[in-house]
Design a protein around this motif. Structure first.
Motif, PDB file in Angstrom:
ATOM      1  N   UNK A   1      35.030  35.405  44.079  1.00 33.19           N
ATOM      2  CA  UNK A   1      35.088  34.103  43.659  1.00 33.19           C
ATOM      3  C   UNK A   1      36.684  33.517  44.073  1.00 33.19           C
ATOM      4  N   UNK A   2      36.577  32.329  44.656  1.00 32.48           N
ATOM      5  CA  UNK A   2      37.957  31.530  45.047  1.00 32.48           C
ATOM      6  C   UNK A   2      38.796  31.344  43.774  1.00 32.48           C
ATOM      7  N   UNK A   3      40.247  31.080  43.826  1.00 33.45           N
ATOM      8  CA  UNK A   3      40.704  30.563  43.186  1.00 33.45           C
ATOM      9  C   UNK A   3      40.320  29.129  42.750  1.00 33.45           C
ATOM     10  N   UNK A   4      39.768  28.403  43.616  1.00 30.26           N
ATOM     11  CA  UNK A   4      39.424  27.014  43.571  1.00 30.26           C
ATOM     12  C   UNK A   4      38.056  27.186  42.497  1.00 30.26           C
ATOM     13  N   UNK A   5      37.099  27.943  42.771  1.00 29.93           N
ATOM     14  CA  UNK A   5      35.954  28.040  41.881  1.00 29.93           C
ATOM     15  C   UNK A   5      36.196  28.632  40.509  1.00 29.93           C
ATOM     16  N   UNK A   6      37.259  29.605  40.370  1.00 30.33           N
ATOM     17  CA  UNK A   6      37.731  30.153  39.027  1.00 30.33           C
ATOM     18  C   UNK A   6      38.230  29.006  38.133  1.00 30.33           C
ATOM     19  N   UNK A   7      39.076  28.199  38.888  1.00 22.63           N
ATOM     20  CA  UNK A   7      39.775  27.119  38.113  1.00 22.63           C
ATOM     21  C   UNK A   7      38.732  25.898  37.803  1.00 22.63           C
ATOM     22  N   UNK A   8      37.841  25.823  38.699  1.00 25.35           N
ATOM     23  CA  UNK A   8      36.940  24.585  38.559  1.00 25.35           C
ATOM     24  C   UNK A   8      36.077  25.053  37.384  1.00 25.35           C
ATOM     25  N   UNK A   9      35.721  26.491  37.334  1.00 27.48           N
ATOM     26  CA  UNK A   9      34.684  26.768  36.015  1.00 27.48           C
ATOM     27  C   UNK A   9      35.520  26.899  34.641  1.00 27.48           C
TER      28      UNK A   9
END
Length: 97
Positions: A1-9
């Protein structure tokens, strides 16, 4: 999972905590849960701001996303910002194909 996806979640989870806090507070349901959710939201929001700032410094996020995150809208602003960025990326990938 990308950093973008982690922070988005993380932003979405923080929005959920914030919404629960509003429901408990507006409904005067429980002072104990109001305190628990208030502290959880407060600490979580600071963490979210730091995670978004880190992403901005790394060039992963635009700086306006940090502005939306630290605004009075808090997790509402960051979640809207992340969704706009995700939809923009989807449109770019569809246009490229």
């Amino acid at each position: 999972m990308s950093y973008f996806q982690r922070v988005r979640m993380y932003s979405l989870a923080e929005l959920t905590v914030f919404a629960a806090l509003l429901v408990v507070w507006l409904g005067s349901l429980s002072e104990r849960w109001e305190a628990i959710l208030g502290w959880t939201h407060g600490i979580g929001w600071i963490g979210l701001c730091l995670a978004v700032a880190h992403g901005c410094r790394r060039g992963l996020f635009p700086w306006w996303l940090l502005g939306a995150t630290v605004s009075p809208l808090g997790p509402v602003g960051s979640t809207i910002g992340f969704e706009l960025l995700a939809r923009s990326a989807q449109r770019r990938s569809l246009d490229a194909s």
